[in-house]
Enzyme design. Sequence first.
Site, short mmCIF file in Angstrom:
data_model
loop_
_atom_site.label_atom_id
_atom_site.label_comp_id
_atom_site.label_asym_id
_atom_site.label_seq_id
_atom_site.Cartn_x
_atom_site.Cartn_y
_atom_site.Cartn_z
N THR A 124 0.99 -1.21 -0.07
CA THR A 124 0.10 0.07 -0.04
C THR A 124 0.87 1.32 -0.04
OG1 THR A 124 0.00 0.07 2.28
CG2 THR A 124 -1.61 -1.26 1.44
N GLU B 142 -5.66 -4.24 -0.08
CA GLU B 142 -5.93 -5.26 0.86
C GLU B 142 -7.17 -6.16 0.50
OE1 GLU B 142 -5.09 -2.17 1.60
OE2 GLU B 142 -4.03 -1.76 3.59
N LYS C 108 -14.90 16.80 11.59
CA LYS C 108 -15.91 16.66 12.65
C LYS C 108 -16.20 18.05 13.31
CE LYS C 108 -16.88 13.87 16.63
NZ LYS C 108 -16.56 13.07 17.84
N TRP D 67 -20.40 14.63 11.83
CA TRP D 67 -19.36 14.08 10.84
C TRP D 67 -19.88 14.94 9.42
CZ3 TRP D 67 -15.60 12.18 13.04
CH2 TRP D 67 -15.65 11.09 14.20
#
Length: 530
Positions: free
Chosen positions: A173, A316, A427, A432
């Site tokens: 990654t 992944e 936030k 959110w």
Amino acid sequence: MLGAMQDFDLRVTHLIDHAAREHGGREIVTRWADGSETRTTWAGVRHDALKMTQALRRLGVQQGDRIATLAMNHSRHLVSWYGAVGVGGVLHTINPRLFDDQLEYIANHAEDQVLLYDRAFAPLVERMKPKWTTIRHYICYDDGQFEDWIGAEDGNTTWAWGDERDPCMLCYTSGTTGNPKGVIYEHRSTMLHAMTGLQPAIFDFDARSVMLPVVPMFHAASWGLPWSGAAAGIKFVFSAVNDPAVLCELMNREKVTHSAGVPTVWLATFQHMDATGTTLPTLRHAIIGGSAAPRFMLERLMKAGVNVAHAWGMTETSPIGTTGAKSWDWDDLTFEQQVDIKQMQGRVPFGVELRTVDLGDPSIVLPRDGKTSGALQVRGPWIIKRYFKAESDAAASPDQWFDTGDVAILHPDGTLQLTDRTKDVIKSGGEWISSVELENAAVGHPGVAEAAAIGIYHPKWDERPILVVVRKAGAEVTAQEIKDHLARHVAKWWLPDAIEFVDAIPHGATGKISKKDLRDQFRDYKLEDA
Ligand code: ADP
């Protein structure tokens, strides 16, 4: 009692055997960086891969050894995928866009033995050679060097045999935080993933398909295309350069039906098409993923009759996680509703399971109600269990749930709607704000080329969003115009407190916006009312 069916380990070399046997004459075209073109076939790729297997054995490569590539998309790179796994080795595709310290880290961490590279990356290789401690052999793809190397062999050999759970490929990654992490795919997981890729909602291949993959072979296993493409025996058209003019010319001349790439590739392609009046009449299936595809992009492709598979996945997850599968009532929906659905990240194919958990308390599994957003987790046979060399440190929970780092809403029919990355959500006052939704809305404005939203410290609200914008060339759009445009798409309290115009937004090695660098850039930024 045991079942009584044949022993057939799911080894990826079956794919190239099948392609050569059943689709042996199907072409693999390469347009090289110097403008020249070559053509081979699946039979030719297999023969060359067998020769490479012999050449690797001659170098002393053992089963399980890592064989690295540092290369763009071309037929020799494809040969190497099968040659490396054919000798029982582990193919390690290195992303040449990584920074030097990451390049140093991953080749040493992988303990690469052999490196095959494009001449274009020779300066990088020369620079890194003193730092790479395990690579014993360097082979350049160009100037006849690769051909000479495998040309000394006759191809009269067999693939290495072994268990289907043996490793076959290693991808790192990009490591936006800390060192890059290696994901080690198995033959079995890769085969199951390759077969899944054939589904209509994903690559939709049949023997007539002609695919120009823009997604690089060094990024997230090229979405499994070199494997799935062999299973279906498609024609591949590779371009070793990513120039939109070259891509469009190739697509039209070779009658390309399928393409795959990240949204930025399509942005550049559209710009070229608009400037030159080019159309892509043969294209009928486009896989877009890696980051969120903006609405206008989906609309434009859909209006042109292209079936868009907007896909979500990560290194992944091999990487296929979800794609824009059509729902049962698709044909009854209006065009606008269809675009609404495609804008989300789609549904899982058989084999992948998703769930969301509370961002603060991961023991709470959230409902699939189309409203509640949470941390996205995934599991399945081609999803990571642990990172390479992290034997005592599982990446997934004991019941196999892997935390993706993405924030998402799941809808009652299973549709995934990504709203952000856990580290990028903003936030504000305990609620959110999705930076991704702000960005998507912003790039829908005709004067905006690129936009990124980040949270800035605010004493009262904790964080408030600002939007960093790159204007389209020649556009004179103002902050107020963008705000007015956003107000039509997002809740009022989501509207950015400030809009900052810049010449360029930083990107990471996989071409995605680097929020980390952007946050660093705006570290000392003060909001007016803060
Ligand atoms: P890297 O992490 O190295 O950049 P990956 O390809 O593994 O490369 O990145 C995976 C991440 O990319 C996902 O976790 C998700 O955040 C993002 N992503 C992938 N596909 C999409 C999509 N269709 N829409 C939005 N984000 C996406």
